[in-house]
Design a protein around this motif. Structure first.
Motif, PDB file in Angstrom:
ATOM      1  N   SER A  28     114.273 142.922  30.782  1.00 41.38           N
ATOM      2  CA  SER A  28     113.378 142.277  31.742  1.00 41.38           C
ATOM      3  C   SER A  28     112.219 143.191  32.111  1.00 41.38           C
ATOM      4  CB  SER A  28     114.140 141.876  33.000  1.00 41.38           C
ATOM      5  OG  SER A  28     115.143 140.950  32.694  1.00 41.38           O
ATOM      6  N   GLY A  40     106.118 135.443  35.667  1.00 42.41           N
ATOM      7  CA  GLY A  40     107.116 136.321  36.242  1.00 42.41           C
ATOM      8  C   GLY A  40     108.506 136.236  35.641  1.00 42.41           C
ATOM      9  N   VAL A  42     112.540 136.194  37.055  1.00 37.35           N
ATOM     10  CA  VAL A  42     113.389 135.993  38.228  1.00 37.35           C
ATOM     11  C   VAL A  42     114.822 136.352  37.853  1.00 37.35           C
ATOM     12  CG1 VAL A  42     114.245 134.341  39.926  1.00 37.35           C
ATOM     13  CG2 VAL A  42     111.890 134.183  39.116  1.00 37.35           C
ATOM     14  N   TYR A  43     115.381 137.289  38.585  1.00 34.24           N
ATOM     15  CA  TYR A  43     116.754 137.751  38.366  1.00 34.24           C
ATOM     16  C   TYR A  43     117.666 137.035  39.350  1.00 34.24           C
ATOM     17  CZ  TYR A  43     120.701 141.018  38.137  1.00 34.24           C
ATOM     18  OH  TYR A  43     121.944 141.580  37.999  1.00 34.24           O
ATOM     19  N   ALA A  62     116.618 131.719  44.654  1.00 32.26           N
ATOM     20  CA  ALA A  62     115.913 132.792  43.957  1.00 32.26           C
ATOM     21  C   ALA A  62     114.503 132.350  43.566  1.00 32.26           C
ATOM     22  CB  ALA A  62     116.699 133.220  42.715  1.00 32.26           C
ATOM     23  N   LEU A  63     114.377 131.138  43.043  1.00 34.08           N
ATOM     24  CA  LEU A  63     113.053 130.650  42.670  1.00 34.08           C
ATOM     25  C   LEU A  63     112.185 130.410  43.897  1.00 34.08           C
ATOM     26  CD1 LEU A  63     113.871 128.282  39.702  1.00 34.08           C
ATOM     27  CD2 LEU A  63     112.412 130.297  39.640  1.00 34.08           C
ATOM     28  N   THR A  65     112.134 131.937  46.728  1.00 33.18           N
ATOM     29  CA  THR A  65     111.606 133.177  47.282  1.00 33.18           C
ATOM     30  C   THR A  65     110.697 133.919  46.301  1.00 33.18           C
ATOM     31  OG1 THR A  65     113.593 134.387  46.609  1.00 33.18           O
ATOM     32  CG2 THR A  65     113.550 133.506  48.850  1.00 33.18           C
ATOM     33  N   SER A  66     110.781 133.593  45.009  1.00 34.13           N
ATOM     34  CA  SER A  66     109.989 134.289  43.997  1.00 34.13           C
ATOM     35  C   SER A  66     108.647 133.641  43.705  1.00 34.13           C
ATOM     36  CB  SER A  66     110.769 134.382  42.686  1.00 34.13           C
ATOM     37  OG  SER A  66     111.947 135.104  42.883  1.00 34.13           O
ATOM     38  N   ILE A  67     108.554 132.344  43.956  1.00 32.28           N
ATOM     39  CA  ILE A  67     107.333 131.613  43.649  1.00 32.28           C
ATOM     40  C   ILE A  67     106.606 131.342  44.958  1.00 32.28           C
ATOM     41  CG2 ILE A  67     106.399 129.468  42.710  1.00 32.28           C
ATOM     42  CD1 ILE A  67     108.910 129.345  40.940  1.00 32.28           C
ATOM     43  N   CYS A 107     109.938 123.493  38.840  1.00 34.12           N
ATOM     44  CA  CYS A 107     109.445 124.874  38.856  1.00 34.12           C
ATOM     45  C   CYS A 107     109.307 125.437  37.452  1.00 34.12           C
ATOM     46  CB  CYS A 107     110.407 125.778  39.624  1.00 34.12           C
ATOM     47  SG  CYS A 107     110.376 125.550  41.379  1.00 34.12           S
ATOM     48  N   LEU A 115     114.043 133.598  33.371  1.00 32.85           N
ATOM     49  CA  LEU A 115     115.077 133.483  34.392  1.00 32.85           C
ATOM     50  C   LEU A 115     116.318 134.187  33.866  1.00 32.85           C
ATOM     51  CD1 LEU A 115     115.741 132.137  37.128  1.00 32.85           C
ATOM     52  CD2 LEU A 115     116.549 130.174  35.848  1.00 32.85           C
TER      53      LEU A 115
END
Length: 157
Positions: A28, A40, A42-43, A62-63, A65-67, A107, A115
């Motif tokens: 990653s 990006g 996303v872990y 997770a998505l 908060t990441s996007i 998304c 991902l």
């Protein structure tokens, strides 16, 4: 590395404590530095989740908060369908959690991102529907007329 760049789903297999997570993180990082995924990476740590519902919830969070929220509401690349709403249809995380499959598709369909789902052994052995969920997600994310070399989201599992 070749498999990840030419496939939508890559799996790292090995015995317990062999370093599979370390490999996923290293790959990653390598891809992030080289900007292979412009939207990006996303872990998602799936550890201790044993059902598809739990995994979907952790993926949505997770998505979410990441996007950046504004990206969800202004994405022009999305191609909404009758079964999967446009990304802007999810005003709150509660909306996203109410229909996680639709949120994940909205998304991932409009982005070229990676991902990483780590520590999936519990859900793979605990819920026979997990493989179906992942296959369905990959099918739903695939864009109409998309060729294998087209930008799309990829997964490490």
């Amino acid at each position: 590395m070749y498999g990840l760049m030419n496939c939508r789903l890559s799996t790292i297999c090995g015995a317990r404590d062999l370093g599979k997570s370390a490999v996923a993180v290293a790959v990653s990082h390598y891809l992030a530095v080289r900007r292979h995924f412009p939207n990006g990476i996303v872990y998602v740590k799936v550890h201790s989740k044993t059902t598809v519902d739990q995994v979907q919830s952790v993926m949505v969070r997770a998505l979410w908060t990441s996007i950046p929220e504004h990206t969800l509401h202004t994405s022009a690349a999305s191609t909404p369908s009758s079964t999967h709403p446009a990304p802007g249809a999810f005003a709150t995380i509660r909306d996203a959690l109410a229909d996680p499959q639709a949120y994940l598709v909205s998304c991932l369909r409009s982005r070229h991102m990676l991902l990483v789902l780590d520590h999936c052994d519990g859900v793979v052995s605990g819920d026979p529907g997990f493989r179906y969920f992942l296959g369905q997600l990959l099918d739903d994310v695939r864009r109409d007329g998309c060729h294998a070399s087209s930008p799309s989201s990829s997964f490490i599992f």
